[in-house]
Design a protein around this motif. Structure first.
Motif, PDB file in Angstrom:
ATOM      1  N   GLU A   1     -12.794 -14.996 -19.337  1.00  0.00           N
ATOM      2  CA  GLU A   1     -11.975 -14.418 -18.325  1.00  0.00           C
ATOM      3  C   GLU A   1     -12.893 -14.512 -17.036  1.00  0.00           C
ATOM      4  O   GLU A   1     -12.554 -15.077 -15.988  1.00  0.00           O
ATOM      5  N   LEU A   2     -14.381 -14.228 -17.321  1.00  0.00           N
ATOM      6  CA  LEU A   2     -15.274 -14.062 -16.507  1.00  0.00           C
ATOM      7  C   LEU A   2     -15.585 -15.636 -15.970  1.00  0.00           C
ATOM      8  O   LEU A   2     -15.774 -15.899 -14.893  1.00  0.00           O
ATOM      9  N   TYR A   3     -15.739 -16.436 -16.977  1.00  0.00           N
ATOM     10  CA  TYR A   3     -15.860 -17.874 -16.587  1.00  0.00           C
ATOM     11  C   TYR A   3     -14.906 -18.392 -15.989  1.00  0.00           C
ATOM     12  O   TYR A   3     -15.155 -19.404 -15.092  1.00  0.00           O
TER      13      TYR A   3
ATOM     14  N   GLN B   1     -13.081 -17.296 -13.524  1.00  0.00           N
ATOM     15  CA  GLN B   1     -13.322 -16.973 -12.051  1.00  0.00           C
ATOM     16  C   GLN B   1     -13.943 -17.789 -11.277  1.00  0.00           C
ATOM     17  O   GLN B   1     -15.292 -18.294 -11.627  1.00  0.00           O
ATOM     18  N   GLY B   2     -13.361 -18.433 -10.323  1.00  0.00           N
ATOM     19  CA  GLY B   2     -13.866 -19.306  -9.483  1.00  0.00           C
ATOM     20  C   GLY B   2     -13.869 -20.780  -9.960  1.00  0.00           C
ATOM     21  O   GLY B   2     -14.126 -21.896  -9.348  1.00  0.00           O
TER      22      GLY B   2
ATOM     23  N   ALA C   1      -9.468 -19.677 -12.042  1.00  0.00           N
ATOM     24  CA  ALA C   1      -8.805 -18.486 -11.576  1.00  0.00           C
ATOM     25  C   ALA C   1      -9.244 -18.139 -10.028  1.00  0.00           C
ATOM     26  O   ALA C   1     -10.354 -18.758  -9.769  1.00  0.00           O
ATOM     27  N   SER C   2      -9.007 -17.204  -9.351  1.00  0.00           N
ATOM     28  CA  SER C   2      -9.293 -17.035  -8.003  1.00  0.00           C
ATOM     29  C   SER C   2     -10.943 -16.263  -8.101  1.00  0.00           C
ATOM     30  O   SER C   2     -11.072 -15.870  -9.175  1.00  0.00           O
ATOM     31  N   GLY C   3     -11.417 -16.266  -6.928  1.00  0.00           N
ATOM     32  CA  GLY C   3     -12.627 -15.549  -6.753  1.00  0.00           C
ATOM     33  C   GLY C   3     -13.932 -16.477  -6.814  1.00  0.00           C
ATOM     34  O   GLY C   3     -13.797 -17.616  -6.730  1.00  0.00           O
ATOM     35  N   ASN C   4     -14.897 -15.925  -6.640  1.00  0.00           N
ATOM     36  CA  ASN C   4     -16.305 -16.726  -6.826  1.00  0.00           C
ATOM     37  C   ASN C   4     -16.908 -17.000  -8.109  1.00  0.00           C
ATOM     38  O   ASN C   4     -16.701 -15.950  -9.061  1.00  0.00           O
TER      39      ASN C   4
END
Ligand SMILES: [Zn+2]
Length: 188
Positions: free
Chosen positions: A81-83, A85-86, A89-92
């Motif tokens: 899930e963290l991977y 991100q950016g 998925a949205s985010g940096n």
């Protein structure tokens, strides 16, 4: 006769080689344990990493630095899930490791941050709360390295909050089920 002697020497060398392999294997066995195949993910924080993390927080406090541990164990699902991100998925982008590729997934890593005088958690690497002319963030990194941690800030793609201990195990070996085996007498 000469040929016979050569054969003997070859056999002695083979036997010595096998003995050597056996010794290396036994030493490895002494340092690591191997998990059963398909064993469910163990959500365990490594005891030595836990102890050293506690010590780091204490030592930093002695230097007038308030360290907050923001992350310890992370499941493979959480890592994926963290991977995302950016990427999907949205985010940096916050990580370069997918599920199973981070030492967090094996309880061998922690992330830290600082707490300022107002009690806020900050990721400001130039903050100098103890007013000694040195950035607290790097003071903590130095203390951690003295305790045997590898600091993510030293990497080519720096990960400034990240600290890990690999005990000689690569991600590949961890994925294969090897784990550090801690002898109580050796951990100090
Ligand atoms: Zn980390």
């Amino acid at each position: 006769m000469k040929l016979f002697h050569k054969d003997i020497i070859v056999w002695i060398l083979i036997i010595l080689f096998v003995i050597l392999l056996f010794i290396i294997y036994e030493q490895k066995n002494d340092r690591y344990i191997k998990l059963e195949k398909n064993q469910p993910e163990t959500k365990q924080f490594d005891p030595v990493v836990a102890k050293k993390t506690k010590k780091l927080v204490q030592e930093a406090a002695q230097h007038g630095i308030s360290v907050v541990i923001t992350e310890k164990f992370r499941t493979k699902k959480e890592q994926n899930e963290l991977y995302a991100q950016g990427r999907t998925a949205s985010g940096n982008i916050v990580t370069y490791a997918k599920g199973g590729e981070s030492y967090h997934n094996y309880g061998l890593a922690v992330d830290y941050a600082l707490k300022n005088d107002n009690g806020e958690i900050i990721w400001n690497t130039s903050y100098d709360g103890n007013n000694n002319g040195q950035a607290d963030w790097f003071e903590v990194a130095d203390l951690a390295k003295e305790l045997g941690f590898e600091w993510g800030g030293d990497w080519r793609n720096p990960d400034f909050p990240h600290l890990q201990m690999d005990f000689g195990l690569s991600i590949r070996q961890l994925q294969d089920g090897l784990r550090p085996k801690h002898n109580q007498n050796k951990t100090e």
